[in-house]
Design a protein around this motif. Structure first.
Motif, PDB file in Angstrom:
ATOM      1  N   ILE A1757       0.859  -1.192   0.000  1.00 46.44           N
ATOM      2  CA  ILE A1757       0.000   0.000   0.000  1.00 46.44           C
ATOM      3  C   ILE A1757       0.887   1.231   0.000  1.00 46.44           C
ATOM      4  O   ILE A1757       1.782   1.347   0.844  1.00 46.44           O
ATOM      5  N   GLY A1758       0.631   2.161  -0.944  1.00 46.71           N
ATOM      6  CA  GLY A1758       1.386   3.412  -0.976  1.00 46.71           C
ATOM      7  C   GLY A1758       0.522   4.526  -0.437  1.00 46.71           C
ATOM      8  O   GLY A1758      -0.666   4.607  -0.754  1.00 46.71           O
ATOM      9  N   MET A1759       1.139   5.404   0.391  1.00 44.16           N
ATOM     10  CA  MET A1759       0.348   6.416   1.092  1.00 44.16           C
ATOM     11  C   MET A1759       0.617   7.813   0.524  1.00 44.16           C
ATOM     12  O   MET A1759       1.627   8.056  -0.126  1.00 44.16           O
ATOM     13  N   LYS A1760      -0.274   8.710   0.892  1.00 44.69           N
ATOM     14  CA  LYS A1760      -0.150  10.077   0.393  1.00 44.69           C
ATOM     15  C   LYS A1760       1.028  10.796   1.036  1.00 44.69           C
ATOM     16  O   LYS A1760       1.553  11.753   0.499  1.00 44.69           O
ATOM     17  N   ASN A1761       1.421  10.334   2.243  1.00 45.27           N
ATOM     18  CA  ASN A1761       2.504  11.040   2.928  1.00 45.27           C
ATOM     19  C   ASN A1761       3.888  10.501   2.562  1.00 45.27           C
ATOM     20  O   ASN A1761       4.881  10.847   3.181  1.00 45.27           O
ATOM     21  N   GLY A1762       3.962   9.591   1.566  1.00 43.60           N
ATOM     22  CA  GLY A1762       5.267   9.091   1.128  1.00 43.60           C
ATOM     23  C   GLY A1762       5.654   7.759   1.743  1.00 43.60           C
ATOM     24  O   GLY A1762       6.666   7.159   1.379  1.00 43.60           O
ATOM     25  N   GLU A1763       4.817   7.253   2.660  1.00 40.83           N
ATOM     26  CA  GLU A1763       5.129   5.978   3.312  1.00 40.83           C
ATOM     27  C   GLU A1763       4.528   4.849   2.484  1.00 40.83           C
ATOM     28  O   GLU A1763       3.566   5.071   1.751  1.00 40.83           O
ATOM     29  N   PHE A1764       5.121   3.646   2.576  1.00 41.41           N
ATOM     30  CA  PHE A1764       4.415   2.496   2.017  1.00 41.41           C
ATOM     31  C   PHE A1764       4.469   1.351   3.020  1.00 41.41           C
ATOM     32  O   PHE A1764       5.364   1.275   3.862  1.00 41.41           O
ATOM     33  N   ILE A1765       3.480   0.467   2.938  1.00 40.46           N
ATOM     34  CA  ILE A1765       3.301  -0.611   3.920  1.00 40.46           C
ATOM     35  C   ILE A1765       3.117  -1.905   3.155  1.00 40.46           C
ATOM     36  O   ILE A1765       2.473  -1.910   2.102  1.00 40.46           O
ATOM     37  N   ILE A1766       3.708  -3.014   3.684  1.00 40.42           N
ATOM     38  CA  ILE A1766       3.421  -4.324   3.096  1.00 40.42           C
ATOM     39  C   ILE A1766       2.722  -5.153   4.158  1.00 40.42           C
ATOM     40  O   ILE A1766       3.200  -5.291   5.280  1.00 40.42           O
ATOM     41  N   LEU A1767       1.540  -5.676   3.792  1.00 40.03           N
ATOM     42  CA  LEU A1767       0.754  -6.496   4.725  1.00 40.03           C
ATOM     43  C   LEU A1767       0.765  -7.935   4.236  1.00 40.03           C
ATOM     44  O   LEU A1767       0.835  -8.193   3.040  1.00 40.03           O
ATOM     45  N   LEU A1768       0.618  -8.844   5.222  1.00 40.49           N
ATOM     46  CA  LEU A1768       0.410 -10.254   4.864  1.00 40.49           C
ATOM     47  C   LEU A1768      -1.096 -10.448   4.760  1.00 40.49           C
ATOM     48  O   LEU A1768      -1.841 -10.076   5.670  1.00 40.49           O
ATOM     49  N   VAL A1769      -1.527 -11.058   3.686  1.00 42.58           N
ATOM     50  CA  VAL A1769      -2.975 -11.160   3.462  1.00 42.58           C
ATOM     51  C   VAL A1769      -3.627 -12.045   4.516  1.00 42.58           C
ATOM     52  O   VAL A1769      -4.704 -11.768   5.023  1.00 42.58           O
TER      53      VAL A1769
END
Length: 1974
Positions: A1757-1769
């Motif tokens: 997931i890419g965020m508006k504030n420049g951060e990105f997150i990877i989740l395990l489904v």
């Protein structure tokens, strides 16, 4: 001086030579009677070939240019040109008008067509938008209109095989229209590849949706639906102008002169080439063709009409011919035979036989011909040419005698001398040449006196003199043949002229209007024997004058028919006929002259009806010789009733002044006073300028009017009741035949007529919109259903209404002069008469128009002024009363006889069962028998005849009688003196009501201790009135002069009166006899006051600006107060009698000491501390608040303070009486206001005990008595007042959601701009870069030996046959518009389904299964939705949408009414609400629909939706209206709420009346912003406010407040019809006892709260609805929840993103799941199969992009504030997160081998992360020199390359993971991509459309099969293309539904679905892919 009257002879049109073939098409038909109908100039012609006879339709006022034949072939519709063109439907048999359609088109009417059954007519205008308009022509009513096209439309036709469909064609287009509701919606024909886009000239519709059309190229284009399916090449060799369908097939005619016949399937039958026939010629062009049986009619460009019999097609029969294009100027008459010669710019000269009505010879010349003359012997014909030459021909065989050219400019006039020896030739170079005939036309002389071109010549009888006229209007004389000018006047005095064709000269002075110096008369010709003169002018009018006519402005008769200028006119040789020729219409008209002696016989052939005012037989100068008008009538005609300021202007004026005064006071103001007043009795009756305005009602009460009040007077109880709906002078009154309803018409800018019930005094209907300035006469029809009215605008418009519906049925211009009366025929509801100044007209209704015929007087009398009229005992008989005292008796339109009835004008007459009653200025009432043979009885109105017990006093004997009415055994009489009397049949007279007479009333005084008052007026009377229940005039005294003021002495014994001449007198108050009088001043005495206490001093104020002080006992002047700069207006004494307060016209407030009159200065603050004996001042601090916001346009004329010093009453110039609290400090005090007076209120006074207020109306002469109702004492009755001008400055409260809804601006799709800040050149506009090969000039062989190019895209289903996708079907929508819309979720089908909307679709959602079906007909966002509750209209839904300007085009805002189950559109209502429709509501019966607009006025409109008819519309409020709803039990009452606003509306006829909600009764109540409304029984209304309170209203008065019903704004309320329970929904935080939804009892006393278990911090409910045991709730968070009433359990039915745009979208690699990520900070997981949201993750920040890993086990997931997150489904645990950038991440991608993660951001960068190194996520490298922000990224199938599309429309390819930029195009072309989501690249060039100037394609996705491509764009469209699509503007299919901006789009696995994500609508659409079958 006979020229004073028009000549008594007459012209009758006998024949017209010509046919309009130029610039017109399809204008020639066979009627059912086998006659031929066509038009020429302004005349419709019906020609019978059998009898060789013409009939004429002359209802048009200008050129006719279009014609349509009714399917039954008897009626004809014709349309004309002009500024206000109209359409006439007329009967070809009787040539009478059936209907007139007008007031819609401008410029002209280009095409007309009837539908299949002939009920409807469509017309196309010539205005800039080429408006298309559909009419119900019988009713004269427009059903629908829309802009037609930007360029000319040439033809329009109804599809005769499909209802409600039309086709139009024109310049480079063809359009297919459908009519639904009031909306005409076009679809453009698609030419495609089948044929060239070109101009279509004509069309015909056939079965099976086929349309045949004729094109400019000569081809026939065949359409199926909207697509061109084939062309018939070369049907004609040039443009096809006409196409005519008949039973056997089609006939076409073209510019090539051919007629072709085709069978029903358009196979050719035969061709007829007219150029090859006997009558043919080169250049023949067919403009019109009509095929019936074996006959074909053909009209040509050159004005011929041929008839062809099919089996003798070589011999067409020439029926009619005329001159062709070019002006027609030349006309000559044969001296001995009935022949006329004409010559035209078409170079032909033609000879016509006037007896046979035929062309007998024609000859073509070399040059255009401008004039002609035949020699006396009839042998030679001379023709003057445009090039300066002239030619002489022999008449016998048209051979040339001579051709002479001596001049260079056109020859405009030539004439042979009476002895035949000379020819005079007048040229445009100002000379006349004289030629000798026998000398072979040798030049003999020259006349050169003129300075301008020669226009006319005449020879003297002895051929010795010539007179000329030139362009300067000079008349000169010459001696013949030499041409010497005669300067001596005497020489020409006795000359007798052989002919008179000059326009200037003493003998023809009268042909010119009195005061004009224009020269627009082109030709005259004198008939010496008949003593008449005929003229022709530039306005198409032929006139007859007496000859000679010496005085300017003579009377005439006029005849219309020609269109523009009539160029020439001549008498035939024997004066039997007049021939006139038209310049532009090139028609020759032959008129038969009917001398006086034959006129009688001729007249009974009905006189010509006129629609155009122009065939009135009199001249314009009617009044030049009128006998003196009666003084009263004279006075009355001078009245204009114009106002400086109309009441209608007040709201706007207030707004303007408010703007200026924004800086004004903002303190919390005091309230309006607690007291109110109620109108109790009015002394006065309006008789001085109105007639027949007094009637008995059903129950014997008397109804009449005065000022702005309708009065119902009960003569037994001596009480009055009032209709107070008018706001200005009432000018007329009529009573319904049942005598229970009354119609009254008033003065106003857009004056209204009110129809009201005399029992309930409620308005039933209000009619307005068609009159100006005022309505002066009204009358009901005998059946009571219709009403006729007359306005006082310039043309005294006459309107016929269906008053209950409030519809205008018909309208016409009445007369230039004043109309006094209108009467409807009691036997035939379609007929009426109007009578007025020199005017008696008999009208009949014709559709939307009225056709009037002037009364024909004949020899019986002269044209009188009519004052009254009635119908007699048959429909033919009418009677009118004249201003000279006669009664005229009419049969049909003919005056039969006159009877002398009164001395002086007959003002009123009334028809009885057996006879008539009349009343006149002579004060006599006369009873007559039923034929006016005998006068049965007369009653004189005299004092002596007054009954002994009669109250009041008759002012004078024999007052002028203005109204008479009979009933209840009495005769009711109204007089000019304002008295109403009742005459008993046996003679005694009772006085019922009286008032002042004409002249302003200013003086008013109330008695110090008795309930009486005194008034004095300009009518020179002083009157004493009893204010106790006897309500009568106690005494009256005539004065020498008018008076302006009066005052009782403190002991009540004396009465002082100030007069207009500067004198004053004191009279005994009981006997009114003089005590003493003084005359010290010259100007008006304006105020007079006794000092308090003993009344020792008398202060007398005058307009000389002095106040004189007199000692009453010694009768001496003791002091003078000086120092005022202007007239004195008001004076007051202090209690001690020592100080005078003075107001002046210059708004000064001065103080003087008594008795000497020394001026004192008193500080402003001290003034109110002084004890004043009275306060009538309008100045000073204590009454600053009484001056209104619009003080500059209006004056406060009077004020008076109650004796308890609590309430100040004021009167002002606008007729308002207002009450203020005293002291009224601070600007713009709060007040109560009352309307009853019409114009200025001149004086107000409280009685001695404050129990009554007496007010005087200046111009309305009325004395009104109001009772004072103390605070608390009165029962809560709505006061008739409206509260103060300035809305309170307090704000209405604040809430973020409300503010957002209020300020949102809706853009329409078509105007949407790009959502991303892109820059650069769009792909389809970029220059293609040459490939390396091209640069090096290598030409490769077409078959390359290189290995084949790899696939563009790696495909998943290799091995299966690839099936392209051919269509997308909308299957699911996740989303609901709750953020800014309300009350938009409803139950249907007993709660099984719910209906709501998002974006532009209406959604029907099944609660049990979750399946959805959609209404997709809206072309833009839906803003509101409502469901029809009436059982007759089950499942009927109305939705309103956003729109552009309100121009009725397809992008205009509209409301759709549709069936929720089958999604059928029942009606589309295009509205005049620009911007959009924000609220809709159905009425109780379900037949009416209410809509509210977002336009600046927030217009409220009511529709009869089934007919698509707008009933009423009115500006709602100057700020936003949120909701308007009908009361659930009513079709006429509704309530609107909005920003600081609640209004209670009533629909009366077509008018909307509104009352503002009144807060006055509750302490501290303030107007807040209202958000929702619900209803209870007994007229209760509940409104939800922004503060959480609910206000409870009874009628329109606030009666209580339910405080804090919710903690936040109450957004939604719902009234359950079954049990009356009310649901409210608000914004609040969940708590134990509270809840955002509450269910209340019917009176909103008890409630039960429900919590929504949504887990939100605050719940914000936007919509509530209640079904069986369930409450349906829509929230701001886009959820729709069902709450059980018993167990309060919540079931979420619909979920959606709260805020958009939804940028991120990812589909699962193998399952039917997808993810969405949006600005609302959530990522949501959706299941397509189960149709629901499975999960959502709150991220705390706005998310911009989301992506599945190739296996589907991880999500990035890419965020508006420049951060990105990877989740395990599996666990939704965070596997890793990182923030290396500050700006938004725009795209994020896993590489196909799962090794790399690419992260693209708006910092122009792509970062690579190596996932094999674990969750530390260190950046391994990044791509350099990216030119702009990243939009989309795609990996190659082998994970080695990444393509990046950027914000400057450039696509780059980078190596992975090095980040190196790859530039070798050949290498790039060989890459196979894993996915394709790029919008850039040559492979997808075709997705960019032509119209993308501002808007972009935002997203794309190629299917897994690699052969289909879907895109989403800023217009909200989803499009389906083939992939690849390298050609520009590729073919595609479009799918609508989203709001502007589709932000992302993806295929699901297996290409089963397409998911599209919306920007503005925060909605997700799931489309099912339809694959082509194998």
């Amino acid at each position: 001086m006979a020229a004073r009257s028009a000549p008594s002879c007459h012209l009758r049109l006998e024949w017209v030579y010509g046919y309009r073939g130029h610039q017109c098409r399809n204008n020639l038909y066979y009627t059912a009677a086998k006659e031929i109908v066509y038009f020429v100039a302004g005349v419709g012609v019906v020609y019978s070939p059998r009898e060789h006879r013409q009939k004429f339709y002359r209802g048009h006022s200008d050129d006719i240019i279009s014609l349509a034949l009714h399917p039954e072939r008897v009626l004809v519709a014709t349309g004309q040109v002009g500024k206000e063109p109209y359409i006439c439907v007329w009967d070809s048999y009787t040539v009478q008008t059936i209907s007139v359609l007008k007031d819609v088109h401008t410029h002209g009417i280009a095409c007309l067509a009837f539908d299949l059954d002939g009920q409807r007519l469509v017309s196309v205008g010539l205005d800039s938008k080429n408006a298309v308009c559909v009419w119900d022509w019988k009713r004269g009513k427009m059903l629908s209109t829309a802009p037609g096209h930007t360029d000319r439309i040439f033809d329009i036709s109804w599809d005769l095989y499909q209802p409600n469909k039309l086709v139009s064609c024109g310049v480079k287009h063809i359009k297919f229209w459908s009519l639904c509701g009031n909306a005409l919606t076009p679809k453009r024909g698609v030419f495609g590849k089948t044929g060239d886009l070109q101009t279509i000239l004509c069309l015909a519709c056939a079965r099976d949706e086929l349309t045949y059309s004729g094109a400019l190229s000569g081809d026939i284009y065949v359409w199926k639906g909207i697509n061109l399916i084939r062309t018939i090449q070369g049907a004609h060799t040039a443009g096809i102008f006409s196409m005519n369908a008949c039973e056997e097939g089609f006939a076409t005619g073209g510019r090539d002169g051919c007629i072709r016949l085709w069978d029903l399937t358009f196979k050719p039958i035969t061709v007829i080439d007219l150029r090859e026939t006997d009558q043919g010629y080169k250049g023949l062009s067919v403009r019109s063709v009509c095929w019936r049986g074996d006959h074909i009619l053909v009209g040509t460009q050159d004005s011929e009409i041929f008839e062809i019999v099919v089996h003798e097609r070589k011999k067409p029969f020439l029926i009619m011919q005329g001159h062709c294009e070019g002006e027609l100027w030349a006309l000559a008459i044969h001296p001995t035979k009935p022949l006329a010669v004409t010559g035209s710019d078409d170079r032909s000269v033609r000879i016509w036989s006037l007896v046979d009505h035929a062309l007998i010879a024609r000859c073509n010349m070399e040059e255009p011909i401008r004039c002609a003359a035949v020699n006396v012997d009839g042998i030679h014909l001379a023709l003057g040419m445009k090039d300066g030459s002239f030619t002489v021909l022999r008449v016998r065989d048209m051979t040339e005698v001579v051709h002479i050219k001596d001049r260079k400019e056109a020859i405009h006039e030539l004439k042979y001398s009476p002895d035949g020896t000379y020819l005079a030739v007048g040229c445009n170079d100002s000379s006349v040449d004289i030629y000798g005939v026998s000398q072979r036309y040798k030049k003999m002389g020259e006349c050169v006196g003129s300075l301008s071109f020669i226009t006319h010549l005449d020879w003297s009888s002895d051929s010795r003199y010539l007179q000329t006229n030139d362009g300067n209007g000079k008349r000169l004389f010459y001696r013949m043949p030499g041409g010497k000018e005669v300067t001596n006047k005497d020489e020409t005095k006795g000359v007798h002229w052989a002919s008179w064709t000059c326009v200037s000269g003493l003998e023809v002075n009268g042909i010119w209007p009195k005061y004009s110096d224009i020269n627009d008369i082109n030709s005259v010709d004198g008939n010496y024997i008949g003593q008449v003169l005929v003229t022709a002018d530039d306005y198409g009018i032929v006139k007859l004058f007496r000859y000679p006519c010496l005085r300017k402005g003579a009377k005439f008769r006029k005849y219309i028919g020609h269109s523009a200028h009539v160029t020439n006119v001549r008498w035939s040789h024997d004066h039997q006929w007049v021939i006139s020729i038209g310049g532009a219409d090139h028609a020759v008209f032959q008129w038969r002259f009917i001398p006086e002696r034959k006129l009688k016989d001729a007249l009974h052939i009905a006189p010509q009806e006129s629609l155009a005012d122009s065939n009135s037989d009199e001249s314009d100068s009617d009044l030049s010789d009128v006998p003196e008008l009666d003084s009263e009538i004279e006075q009355e005609t001078q009245l204009t009733y114009r106002r400086q300021v109309y009441k209608e202007d007040l709201p706007q004026l207030k707004e303007q002044y408010k703007e200026k005064q924004k800086s004004g006071t903002s303190k919390r103001r005091e309230r309006a006073p607690g007291n109110s007043i109620r109108l109790h009795f009015v002394h006065g009756y309006r008789g001085y300028d109105c007639r027949s305005n007094l009637f008995y009602t059903q129950i014997g009460e008397i109804v009449y009017h005065v000022a702005a009040v309708g009065v119902i007077y009960n003569r037994q109880q001596n009480t009055q009741r009032f209709y107070l709906g008018h706001d200005d002078d009432i000018l007329c009154l009529a009573i319904h035949p049942v005598k229970d309803y009354v119609a009254t018409g008033q003065v106003g800018r857009d004056p209204s007529i009110h129809i009201w019930d005399t029992e309930t005094i409620k308005p039933l209907s209000i009619l307005k919109g068609y009159h100006q300035y005022g309505v002066c006469a009204v009358d009901f029809s005998a059946d009571g259903k219709r009403l006729a009215s007359v306005g006082i605008d310039e043309s005294h418009t006459v309107v016929l209404w269906d008053w209950k519906k409030g519809e205008k049925l018909s309208i016409a211009r009445g007369s230039k002069d004043k109309i006094f009366v209108v009467k409807m025929n009691p036997y035939v509801p379609d007929k009426l008469i109007t009578a007025g100044i020199k005017h008696m007209k008999f009208w009949r209704r014709a559709g939307g128009g009225l056709v009037g015929r002037k009364g024909y007087i004949g020899t019986l009398g002269k044209n009188e002024t009519m004052m009254c009229a009635v119908y007699g005992w048959t429909e033919e008989m009418a009677f009118s009363g004249t201003s000279t005292g006669d009664v005229c008796i009419w049969r049909d339109i003919f005056l039969v006889k006159t009877v002398k009835a009164h001395d002086g004008p007959v003002f009123s007459m009334h028809a009885l069962e057996k006879g008539f009653v009349t009343g006149g200025k002579d004060g006599v009432v006369a009873l007559w028998d039923d034929s006016f043979e005998r006068c049965l009885k007369t009653y004189a109105v005299k004092r002596a005849a007054l009954a002994p017990g009669s109250k009041g006093l008759l002012l004078e004997d024999n007052p002028s009688i203005r109204a008479i009415s009979l009933g209840h055994g009495h005769i009711l009489v109204g007089t000019k003196n304002g008295e109403i009397l009742e005459v008993d049949k046996s003679g005694p007279i009772t006085l019922l009501v009286q008032g002042h007479m004409e002249g302003e009333v200013w003086g008013l005084a109330t008695h110090p201790y008795l309930p009486i008052c005194a008034t004095v007026s300009d009518d020179k009377t002083l009157r004493i009135w009893d204010l106790s229940p006897s309500h009568c005039m106690l005494a009256v005294r005539k004065l020498k002069k008018g008076g302006r003021c009066c005052c009782f002495s403190p002991d009540g014994k004396a009465l002082a009166v100030g007069l207009c001449d500067g004198s004053f007198l004191m009279a005994n108050a009981d006997t009114l006899e003089d005590l003493v009088s003084f005359h010290h001043r010259k100007d008006i005495i304006s105020d007079i006051r006794f000092s308090p206490g003993s009344g020792k001093y008398l202060a007398v104020a005058s307009h000389d600006s002095f106040v004189d002080i007199y000692n009453v006992m010694s009768s001496k002047r003791v002091g003078i107060c000086k120092g005022a700069t202007s007239c004195i207006t008001h004076i007051d004494w202090d209690i001690r009698g020592k100080l005078l307060q003075v107001n002046t016209g210059a708004k000064e407030q001065l103080f003087f000491e008594a008795p000497r009159g020394k001026r004192q200065t008193i500080p402003r603050m001290e003034v109110e501390k002084i004890g004043w004996a009275s306060w009538t001042s309008v100045l000073g601090l204590c009454c600053e608040g009484i001056w209104p916001v619009i003080g500059e346009v209006t004056d406060i004329t009077a004020s008076c303070l109650t004796h308890d010093k609590m309430v100040l009453a004021t009167g002002d110039d606008l007729g308002f009486v207002k009450l203020f609290r005293y002291p009224a400090k601070g600007k713009f005090g709060k007040f109560k206001r009352y309307v009853a007076h019409s114009t200025q209120v001149t004086n107000v006074r409280w009685t001695y005990d404050d129990s009554m207020l007496v007010t005087l109306g200046g111009a309305d002469m009325s004395l009104m008595v109001w009772t004072n109702e103390m605070e608390g004492s009165r029962e809560k009755r709505p006061c008739d007042s409206e509260e103060s001008d300035t809305g309170s400055e307090e704000d209405g409260g604040y809430d973020s959601d409300v503010t957002r809804e209020n300020e949102i601006s809706y853009t329409i799709r078509a105007l949407s701009t790009n959502i991303r800040p892109m820059f650069g050149i769009k792909p389809h506009l970029q220059q293609k870069e040459p490939s390396i090969d091209e640069r090096q000039g290598i030409v490769r062989p077409p078959v390359s030996r290189a290995p084949p190019q790899p696939e563009k895209l790696q495909t998943n289903n290799v091995g299966k046959k690839k099936r392209p996708i051919e269509d997308l079907m909308l299957e699911l929508v996740f989303g609901y518009r709750g953020r800014d819309c309300r009350n938009n979720v409803h139950y249907l089908n007993d709660g099984d389904d719910i209906i709501y909307h998002t974006a532009s679709i209406g959604i029907l959602h099944n609660v049990a299964t979750g399946t959805q079906s959609f209404y997709q007909e809206h072309n833009d966002d839906i803003l509101c939705l409502t469901v029809n509750q009436h059982p007759k209209f089950i499942n009927i839904v109305a939705t309103g949408q956003v729109g552009d300007s309100a121009d009725m085009s397809p992008t205009a805002p509209s409301v759709h009414i549709w069936d929720a189950v089958n999604k059928q559109t029942l009606a589309i209502l295009r509205c005049y609400h620009s911007k959009g429709v924000c609220s809709v509501s159905f009425s109780a019966t379900g037949k009416l629909l209410l809509s509210v607009g977002l336009d600046p006025e927030h217009t409220v409109t009511i529709w009869r939706w089934q007919e698509g008819a707008k009933i009423a519309s009115k500006a709602g409020h100057n700020q936003r209206i949120f909701v308007a709803e009908f009361r659930p039990d009513s079709d006429s009452q509704f309530v609107s709420v909005g920003v600081k606003h609640v209004k209670f509306w009533t629909l009366a006829g077509r008018a909307l009346l509104s009352k503002k909600g009144l807060l006055s009764t509750l302490e501290d109540a303030r107007m807040q912003t209202m958000l929702a409304v619900a209803f209870g029984a007994n007229n209760l209304t509940f409104t939800g406010t922004i503060s959480g309170d609910v206000c409870v209203w009874k009628d329109h008065i606030l009666c209580r407040v339910v405080a804090r019903a919710h903690n936040g704004p109450v957004f939604a309320m719902y009234t359950t019809l079954r049990d009356g329970l009310i649901v409210t929904g608000g914004k609040e935080r969940p708590s134990k006892e509270g809840g955002a939804v509450k269910l209340w009892d019917q009176e909103l006393r008890r409630c039960r709260a429900f919590r929504l278990e949504t887990g939100q911090v605050t719940d914000c409910v936007r919509s509530v609805c209640r079904g069986r045991g369930k409450i349906l709730v829509g929230t701001r968070n886009a959820e729709i929840i069902e709450v059980g009433e018993k167990n309060a359990a919540c079931n979420i039915l619909v979920n959606g993103h709260v805020d958009g745009p939804i940028w991120g979208l990812a589909t699962h690699p193998s399952r039917d799941f997808f993810l969405s990520a949006a600005e609302d900070g959530t990522v949501r997981l959706w299941d397509i199969a189960d149709k629901k949201m499975l999960n959502k993750v709150n991220l705390g920040h706005a998310a911009r992009t989301v992506c599945y890993s190739p296996e589907g086990d991880m999500v990035a997931i890419g965020m508006k504030n420049g951060e990105f997150i990877i989740l395990l489904v599996s666990s939704l645990k965070i596997w890793g997160k990182k923030r290396d950038r500050r700006c938004a991440i725009h795209d994020i991608r896993f590489s196909p081998d799962c090794r790399f993660l690419a992260v693209g951001s708006s910092e122009n960068s792509v970062d690579f992360y190596d996932l094999s190194l674990g969750p530390t996520l260190n950046r391994t490298s990044y791509c350099k020199d990216i030119p702009s922000f990243v939009i989309q990224m795609d990996f190659s199938a082998d994970s080695r390359y990444l393509q990046v599309s950027t914000g400057c429309y450039k696509r780059h390819v980078y190596e992975v993971p090095s980040g190196r930029h790859l530039t070798d195009q050949a290498a790039i072309d060989r890459i196979t991509w894993a996915t394709w989501t790029s919008i850039l690249g040559s492979e997808v060039m075709g997705i960019w459309s032509r119209h993308a100037e501002k808007a972009d394609v935002n997203c794309a996705c190629v299917s897994h099969s690699g052969i289909s491509l879907v895109t989403g764009d800023d217009f909200g469209m989803v499009k389906l293309f083939d992939f690849p699509c390298p050609e520009k503007f590729a073919k595609h299919k479009r799918f609508l539904g989203h709001s502007p901006h589709v932000t992302n789009i993806r295929f699901t696995s297996g290409d089963r679905h397409v998911i599209s994500a919306g920007g503005d609508d925060c909605s997700l659409f799931v489309w099912k892919c339809v694959h082509t079958p194998h």
